[in-house]
Write a protein that holds these residues in place. Structure first.
Motif, mmCIF file in Angstrom:
data_model
loop_
_atom_site.group_PDB
_atom_site.id
_atom_site.type_symbol
_atom_site.label_atom_id
_atom_site.label_comp_id
_atom_site.label_asym_id
_atom_site.label_seq_id
_atom_site.Cartn_x
_atom_site.Cartn_y
_atom_site.Cartn_z
ATOM 1 N N ASP A 7 0.848 -1.188 0.000
ATOM 2 C CA ASP A 7 0.000 0.000 0.000
ATOM 3 C C ASP A 7 0.889 1.246 0.000
ATOM 4 N N SER A 8 0.367 2.299 -0.615
ATOM 5 C CA SER A 8 1.149 3.541 -0.704
ATOM 6 C C SER A 8 1.612 4.029 0.664
ATOM 7 N N SER A 9 0.804 3.775 1.716
ATOM 8 C CA SER A 9 1.155 4.229 3.062
ATOM 9 C C SER A 9 2.374 3.502 3.622
ATOM 10 N N GLN A 10 2.736 2.360 3.021
ATOM 11 C CA GLN A 10 3.892 1.589 3.493
ATOM 12 C C GLN A 10 5.201 2.096 2.880
ATOM 13 N N ILE A 11 5.112 3.065 1.967
ATOM 14 C CA ILE A 11 6.297 3.690 1.391
ATOM 15 C C ILE A 11 6.483 5.027 2.095
ATOM 16 N N ILE A 17 8.034 -0.645 4.156
ATOM 17 C CA ILE A 17 7.713 -1.708 5.099
ATOM 18 C C ILE A 17 6.745 -2.687 4.440
ATOM 19 N N ILE A 18 7.135 -3.936 4.383
ATOM 20 C CA ILE A 18 6.307 -4.997 3.800
ATOM 21 C C ILE A 18 5.668 -5.774 4.943
ATOM 22 N N THR A 19 4.351 -5.963 4.879
ATOM 23 C CA THR A 19 3.629 -6.707 5.911
ATOM 24 C C THR A 19 2.741 -7.759 5.248
ATOM 25 N N GLY A 20 1.983 -8.472 6.059
ATOM 26 C CA GLY A 20 1.025 -9.440 5.527
ATOM 27 C C GLY A 20 1.675 -10.741 5.079
ATOM 28 N N GLY A 21 1.008 -11.413 4.146
ATOM 29 C CA GLY A 21 1.453 -12.723 3.688
ATOM 30 C C GLY A 21 2.806 -12.722 3.001
ATOM 31 N N ASP A 22 3.213 -11.575 2.458
ATOM 32 C CA ASP A 22 4.506 -11.518 1.780
ATOM 33 C C ASP A 22 5.672 -11.707 2.749
ATOM 34 N N ASN A 42 3.433 0.034 -5.661
ATOM 35 C CA ASN A 42 2.223 0.290 -4.875
ATOM 36 C C ASN A 42 0.951 -0.083 -5.632
ATOM 37 N N GLY A 43 1.098 -0.582 -6.854
ATOM 38 C CA GLY A 43 -0.052 -1.047 -7.617
ATOM 39 C C GLY A 43 -0.924 0.052 -8.171
ATOM 40 N N VAL A 44 -0.460 1.307 -8.061
ATOM 41 C CA VAL A 44 -1.279 2.437 -8.505
ATOM 42 C C VAL A 44 -0.564 3.282 -9.551
ATOM 43 N N ASP A 45 0.624 3.793 -9.210
ATOM 44 C CA ASP A 45 1.291 4.745 -10.096
ATOM 45 C C ASP A 45 2.253 4.106 -11.092
#
Length: 245
Positions: A7-11, A17-22, A42-45
């Motif tokens: 997510d963009s907030s993790q940059i 910061i990488i979280t979750g299943g990854d 971030n899957g957006v830009d």
């Protein structure tokens, strides 16, 4: 090089910061170590953040930004695949391969000849599954974004959803002018949005085709052979990828 979406907030400035299943995937499957370089998006830009792994914790992986790659891997046009819901697990194949070919959105369409009938609960579970497949395919082929798989909609809603798009195509077995089809494909300009309507097994009913044509959706031919539903959309996407790139 391995790629992950966050997510963009993790940059955060120069820290990612990488979280979750990854986290589990990085630690226990890929067995990456500190100092190794990975790509993060971030899957957006569409930007690719190259970073080095600084710390692998219990619930997160902390990375430091090294540089940003601006050049994109996305098609210069947004392609929307309106796919009549097929039987069995064919939709999984369609989602996976259409993401590889550059689709922007996949819209499942519940038309009259669809064998599969999804209630709200089943539809939500299916969409969640399809979205996971889209994300995995986007990682594998190094997409800059994660294409969205929308909630299933009716043909009427799908036609309305496509109204604002620049070019709208519906492969139809009664269309037989390949020259006309070539002119339409070759006339698509980078930046234009494109809708592609694909019927399920058995195709669209005549009144559904008539509804599409009345809304300005162009009938095109895919050649002299009748293609399966899981092949037809991928054939059009391949044409578009070749033309646009």
């Amino acid at each position: 090089m391995y790629q992950f979406f966050v997510d963009s907030s993790q940059i955060q400035d120069k820290t990612i910061i990488i979280t979750g299943g990854d986290v589990n995937h990085i630690k226990n499957v890929l067995r990456l170590k500190t100092g190794e370089e990975i790509a993060v998006k971030n899957g957006v830009d569409g930007r690719e953040y190259r970073c080095g792994i600084e710390e692998i914790a219990q619930d997160r992986v902390i990375c430091s930004l090294r540089f940003i790659r601006e050049e994109g891997v996305e098609l210069p046009s947004k392609i929307y695949l309106f796919q009549g819901i097929p039987k069995a697990d064919k939709m999984e194949l369609i989602v996976q391969k259409s993401v590889e070919l550059g689709v922007f959105e996949v819209i499942p369409v519940a038309v009259k000849r669809c064998v599969v009938k999804l209630d709200d609960k089943k539809a939500a579970a299916k969409v969640n599954r399809w979205q996971g497949i889209a994300e995995a395919a986007a990682k594998q082929c190094r997409r800059g974004i994660i294409p969205m798989v929308k909630e299933p909609m009716s043909m009427k809603a799908a036609v309305a959803y496509a109204h604002h798009l620049d070019v709208k195509l519906i492969p139809y077995e009664l269309a037989d002018d390949m020259g006309h089809t070539k002119r339409i494909i070759e006339g698509i300009q980078p930046g234009q949005s494109v809708a592609v309507f694909i019927g399920p097994e058995g195709g669209f009913e005549e009144n559904e085709v008539a509804e599409a044509l009345a809304a300005g959706i162009e009938p095109v031919t895919l050649g002299k052979r009748i293609l399966r539903t899981e092949t037809a959309g991928l054939a059009v996407l391949s044409w578009l990828m070749y033309h646009l790139e």
